[in-house]
Each structure stands twice: as structure tokens, then as C-alpha cells.
Design a protein around this motif. Structure first.
Motif, PDB file in Angstrom:
ATOM      1  N   THR A 190       0.619  -1.058   0.361  1.00 39.73           N
ATOM      2  CA  THR A 190      -0.415   0.186  -0.214  1.00 39.73           C
ATOM      3  C   THR A 190       0.817   1.321   0.114  1.00 39.73           C
ATOM      4  OG1 THR A 190      -1.496  -0.759   1.476  1.00 39.73           O
ATOM      5  CG2 THR A 190      -1.736   0.648   1.387  1.00 39.73           C
ATOM      6  N   ALA A 191       2.018   0.785   0.541  1.00 38.85           N
ATOM      7  CA  ALA A 191       3.500   2.522   0.794  1.00 38.85           C
ATOM      8  C   ALA A 191       3.639   2.763  -0.689  1.00 38.85           C
ATOM      9  CB  ALA A 191       4.286   1.958   1.745  1.00 38.85           C
ATOM     10  N   GLU A 192       3.948   1.582  -1.388  1.00 40.03           N
ATOM     11  CA  GLU A 192       4.546   1.786  -2.909  1.00 40.03           C
ATOM     12  C   GLU A 192       3.045   2.031  -3.686  1.00 40.03           C
ATOM     13  OE1 GLU A 192       6.528  -1.074  -6.231  1.00 40.03           O
ATOM     14  OE2 GLU A 192       5.761  -2.293  -3.967  1.00 40.03           O
ATOM     15  N   TRP A 193       2.178   1.625  -3.768  1.00 38.87           N
ATOM     16  CA  TRP A 193       0.956   1.835  -4.580  1.00 38.87           C
ATOM     17  C   TRP A 193       0.861   3.750  -4.032  1.00 38.87           C
ATOM     18  CZ3 TRP A 193      -3.470   4.378  -3.437  1.00 38.87           C
ATOM     19  CH2 TRP A 193      -4.807   4.760  -4.592  1.00 38.87           C
ATOM     20  N   MET A 194       0.685   4.623  -2.586  1.00 40.21           N
ATOM     21  CA  MET A 194       0.725   5.916  -2.560  1.00 40.21           C
ATOM     22  C   MET A 194       2.070   6.056  -3.010  1.00 40.21           C
ATOM     23  SD  MET A 194      -1.575   6.024   0.836  1.00 40.21           S
ATOM     24  CE  MET A 194      -0.439   4.952   2.549  1.00 40.21           C
ATOM     25  N   ASN A 195       3.108   6.526  -2.567  1.00 39.56           N
ATOM     26  CA  ASN A 195       4.198   6.650  -3.527  1.00 39.56           C
ATOM     27  C   ASN A 195       4.446   6.618  -4.852  1.00 39.56           C
ATOM     28  OD1 ASN A 195       5.094   7.860  -1.109  1.00 39.56           O
ATOM     29  ND2 ASN A 195       6.602   5.419  -0.410  1.00 39.56           N
ATOM     30  N   GLN A 196       3.511   5.683  -5.179  1.00 40.06           N
ATOM     31  CA  GLN A 196       3.259   6.132  -7.331  1.00 40.06           C
ATOM     32  C   GLN A 196       2.792   6.837  -7.638  1.00 40.06           C
ATOM     33  OE1 GLN A 196       3.548   1.757  -8.475  1.00 40.06           O
ATOM     34  NE2 GLN A 196       5.968   1.817  -8.067  1.00 40.06           N
ATOM     35  N   ARG A 197       1.722   6.787  -6.470  1.00 43.97           N
ATOM     36  CA  ARG A 197       0.175   7.538  -7.035  1.00 43.97           C
ATOM     37  C   ARG A 197       0.622   8.635  -6.723  1.00 43.97           C
ATOM     38  NH1 ARG A 197      -2.636  10.548  -8.345  1.00 43.97           N
ATOM     39  NH2 ARG A 197      -4.780  10.650  -8.674  1.00 43.97           N
ATOM     40  N   PHE A 198       0.478   9.742  -5.856  1.00 38.34           N
ATOM     41  CA  PHE A 198       0.907  10.552  -5.726  1.00 38.34           C
ATOM     42  C   PHE A 198       2.484  10.821  -5.659  1.00 38.34           C
ATOM     43  CE2 PHE A 198      -2.949   8.652  -2.929  1.00 38.34           C
ATOM     44  CZ  PHE A 198      -3.595   9.673  -3.688  1.00 38.34           C
ATOM     45  N   GLU A 199       3.181  10.120  -6.095  1.00 38.17           N
ATOM     46  CA  GLU A 199       4.748  10.891  -6.529  1.00 38.17           C
ATOM     47  C   GLU A 199       5.283  11.446  -5.637  1.00 38.17           C
ATOM     48  OE1 GLU A 199       4.608  13.963  -9.914  1.00 38.17           O
ATOM     49  OE2 GLU A 199       2.953  12.730 -11.193  1.00 38.17           O
ATOM     50  N   GLN A 200       5.426  10.460  -4.070  1.00 36.72           N
ATOM     51  CA  GLN A 200       5.937  10.427  -3.139  1.00 36.72           C
ATOM     52  C   GLN A 200       7.277   9.820  -2.880  1.00 36.72           C
ATOM     53  OE1 GLN A 200       6.247  13.609  -1.333  1.00 36.72           O
ATOM     54  NE2 GLN A 200       4.173  13.994  -2.301  1.00 36.72           N
ATOM     55  N   SER A 201       8.189   9.849  -1.750  1.00 34.40           N
ATOM     56  CA  SER A 201       8.732   9.099  -1.523  1.00 34.40           C
ATOM     57  C   SER A 201       9.422   8.676   0.324  1.00 34.40           C
ATOM     58  CB  SER A 201      10.678   9.647  -1.753  1.00 34.40           C
ATOM     59  OG  SER A 201      10.945  11.037  -1.247  1.00 34.40           O
ATOM     60  N   TYR A 202       7.694   8.285   0.580  1.00 34.64           N
ATOM     61  CA  TYR A 202       7.369   8.490   1.418  1.00 34.64           C
ATOM     62  C   TYR A 202       8.600   7.247   2.719  1.00 34.64           C
ATOM     63  CZ  TYR A 202       4.148  11.410   1.780  1.00 34.64           C
ATOM     64  OH  TYR A 202       3.633  13.364   1.816  1.00 34.64           O
ATOM     65  N   ASP A 203       8.749   7.165   4.024  1.00 36.76           N
ATOM     66  CA  ASP A 203       9.872   5.904   4.715  1.00 36.76           C
ATOM     67  C   ASP A 203       9.137   5.623   5.055  1.00 36.76           C
ATOM     68  OD1 ASP A 203      11.836   4.205   5.270  1.00 36.76           O
ATOM     69  OD2 ASP A 203      12.629   5.586   5.902  1.00 36.76           O
ATOM     70  N   ILE A 204       8.414   4.250   4.800  1.00 36.77           N
ATOM     71  CA  ILE A 204       7.505   3.142   5.717  1.00 36.77           C
ATOM     72  C   ILE A 204       8.468   2.850   6.586  1.00 36.77           C
ATOM     73  CG2 ILE A 204       8.105   1.110   5.062  1.00 36.77           C
ATOM     74  CD1 ILE A 204       4.982   0.376   5.069  1.00 36.77           C
TER      75      ILE A 204
END
Length: 294
Positions: A190-204
Motif C-alpha cells: 500500500t505504501a508503494e502504491w501511494m508513493n507512486q500514485r502521488f509521486e512521493q517518497s515516504y519511508d514506511i
């Protein structure tokens, strides 16, 4: 909230009236900024506002979390810079539509994994303190996640805190058997999907970014379900809920955070709450959690 400052004495008022010049004076306190809450990414692709940066996503969080800033993430536009006025909901009923509209968001996160039986969670790294966790959750709740297409989406601070308590007990370094990570028990997929979807790079694994990921998911669910069943009325207000669990957006978002969007919002079918106990727990924690006093 406005407060008048000073009162004119009766005699002075009479004198002023007699002179034909009545003057009012008073100071106003600056308006208190409302708490915002949403997903730490961007919204669906839409025509960018004229003032939006050309290279910025259509919808990006109003601020960059410390963890991302340290990685060199680019700043995002503020809500005030890109938000467009939206008319207030004109609905006469706050109940969900019996027959939902087609979803406006076509890119959807992966389904959550079922919990593993007979498995105990593990711990890794240093556990963040209660004050650190509180700040991270409060910061996540104060963001505008959809500044262009849905700037009125707000994730209540109490919802962020209650969800984190239900998911992890505010343990930032806990790793569940179903692959859930940290405060908000975010799944890596889910984190990977959100980072791709919203062009972010959050570290889980970073507790601050983990809070933003959880907020991002709550905000995405708010828009997805709100568009389908509530005609874009995104209010996560407990006062709109009745004794029927499927009566309000708040309960639907809580349910979907645990069971996934597809179990709650199904095309052509009524809103469904498949995990009532989880919803009851979080709703109770929103007003009675000991974490609210931290």
C-alpha cells in the motif's frame, strides 16, 4: 471567533450621538486555522490551476514531512495557492446513495492481506516517544492532501490518533505478521502504491512518514467513497452518523482502512460495513482513548 474590545461609557455615547458622529472601535482576533487532514500524496489528474507550478503534481500535500525533506523531496504547493472554491453540498440528506456513482478514482491500492494466525508481531529499531508520536499524528492531521480537487477534505486529529492506537497502540517500531508496519500499520504494498500514485517518497519505517502514509490513505478513502456515495460531501463528522453503521462517511472510511476500499464501496451496490467491531472500536477511541490526553 470575534471579540469586541472596549465598551464606550454611556455618557460618552450620548455625547458622540449628540455631535452626530458615532464611532465604533474594536479589534478582532485572527481566525483560527482549521485542522486539515488528508493523504500525503496527490489527487486525480486534473487541469492544473493557473497559479500552480508547471512541474508540480495536480494535488500534493501542503507541506513536506521532515523525513521526505531530508531525502530532497520537492516542496508541494499550499492549499491556498491551488485550491479552488467549491460550492457547499446541496444535498438535502446526508445518507449514502442507495445506488452509488461510478468511482472518480480509477487507480486503486492493493487489497490488504488477511492477518496470519498464531504469529506474534516483532519489533525493530527505536520506539518513538509519546510526544514524538503525538506530534507526527497531529502534523499528519493538519495537512491538506487534495489541495486542487478536494481542498475541503479534512482528517480529524482524533481519527488519526484513534486509528493509530487501534492499529499499533502508538508503537512506532512494531511489525505485524500481516506485514503491517509501524504506527498506522501500513502495508508495504500500500505504501508503494501511494508513493507512486502521488509521486512521493515516504519511508514506511520512519514514524513521521508512516503517519503521513496513514493520513494519505484515510484521505484517499475519503475522496473515493465520498465521490461514490456522498456526492462529494467529504465531512467526516460523527454527528452525521445514525445507529446504522453504513449511514455516514466516517464509519465507511474507518471500515475501509481496515478491510480495504473494495469491501466497503462496490460499484452498483449499497455501502457496506463488513467489520462492525473495528468501526465501533475506533469510534469509541475517538472520544475515550487515553491517548487523547498525551
Amino acid at each position: 471567533m470575534r471579540r469586541g474590545v472596549g465598551r464606550l461609557a454611556a455618557a460618552a455615547m450620548v455625547a458622540l450621538l449628540a455631535a452626530g458622529a458615532v464611532t465604533g472601535c474594536g479589534d478582532e482576533e485572527p481566525p483560527v486555522r482549521g485542522v486539515a487532514a488528508e493523504l500525503p500524496t496527490e489527487a486525480p489528474v486534473e487541469e492544473p490551476a493557473a497559479e500552480d507550478p508547471v512541474d508540480a503534481p495536480a494535488d500534493a500535500p501542503s507541506e513536506e514531512p521532515p523525513g521526505v525533506a531530508a531525502m530532497g523531496g520537492r516542496p508541494s504547493p499550499t492549499a491556498s495557492a491551488s485550491a479552488k472554491p467549491r460550492p457547499k453540498p446541496s444535498r438535502t440528506s446526508t445518507a449514502p446513495l442507495a445506488r452509488p456513482k461510478p468511482p472518480t478514482e480509477t487507480r486503486v491500492p492493493p487489497a490488504p492481506k488477511p492477518p496470519a494466525s498464531g504469529c506474534k508481531p516483532s519489533y525493530k529499531g527505536t520506539k518513538a516517544s509519546q510526544s514524538q508520536v503525538k506530534k507526527a499524528l497531529t502534523d499528519a492531521a493538519a495537512r491538506t492532501y487534495w489541495p486542487t480537487s478536494a481542498p475541503d477534505i479534512r482528517i480529524p486529529s482524533t481519527l488519526m490518533k484513534a486509528t493509530a492506537w487501534q492499529e499499533s497502540g502508538w508503537q512506532s517500531n512494531i511489525y505485524a505478521c500481516d506485514t503491517g508496519v509501524g504506527l498506522m500499520q501500513v502495508m508495504p504494498a500500500t505504501a508503494e502504491w501511494m508513493n507512486q500514485r502521488f509521486e512521493q517518497s515516504y519511508d514506511i519505517d520512519d514514524y513521521r512518514d508512516n503517519a503521513y502514509l496513514g493520513g494519505t490513505y484515510l484521505a484517499w478513502l475519503t475522496k473515493y467513497i465520498g465521490d461514490m456515495y456522498f456526492e462529494s460531501d467529504y465531512r467526516l463528522d460523527a454527528a452525521l452518523c445514525t445507529s446504522e453503521l453504513n449511514s455516514c462517511l466516517l464509519n465507511a472510511v474507518i471500515s475501509a482502512y481496515n478491510f480495504g476500499h473494495a469491501a466497503v464501496a462496490r460499484e452498483g451496490k449499497p455501502l457496506t460495513i463488513p467489520n462492525p467491531q473495528y468501526v465501533y472500536n475506533v469510534r469509541e477511541l475517538m472520544t475515550g482513548c487515553e491517548c487523547l490526553a498525551f
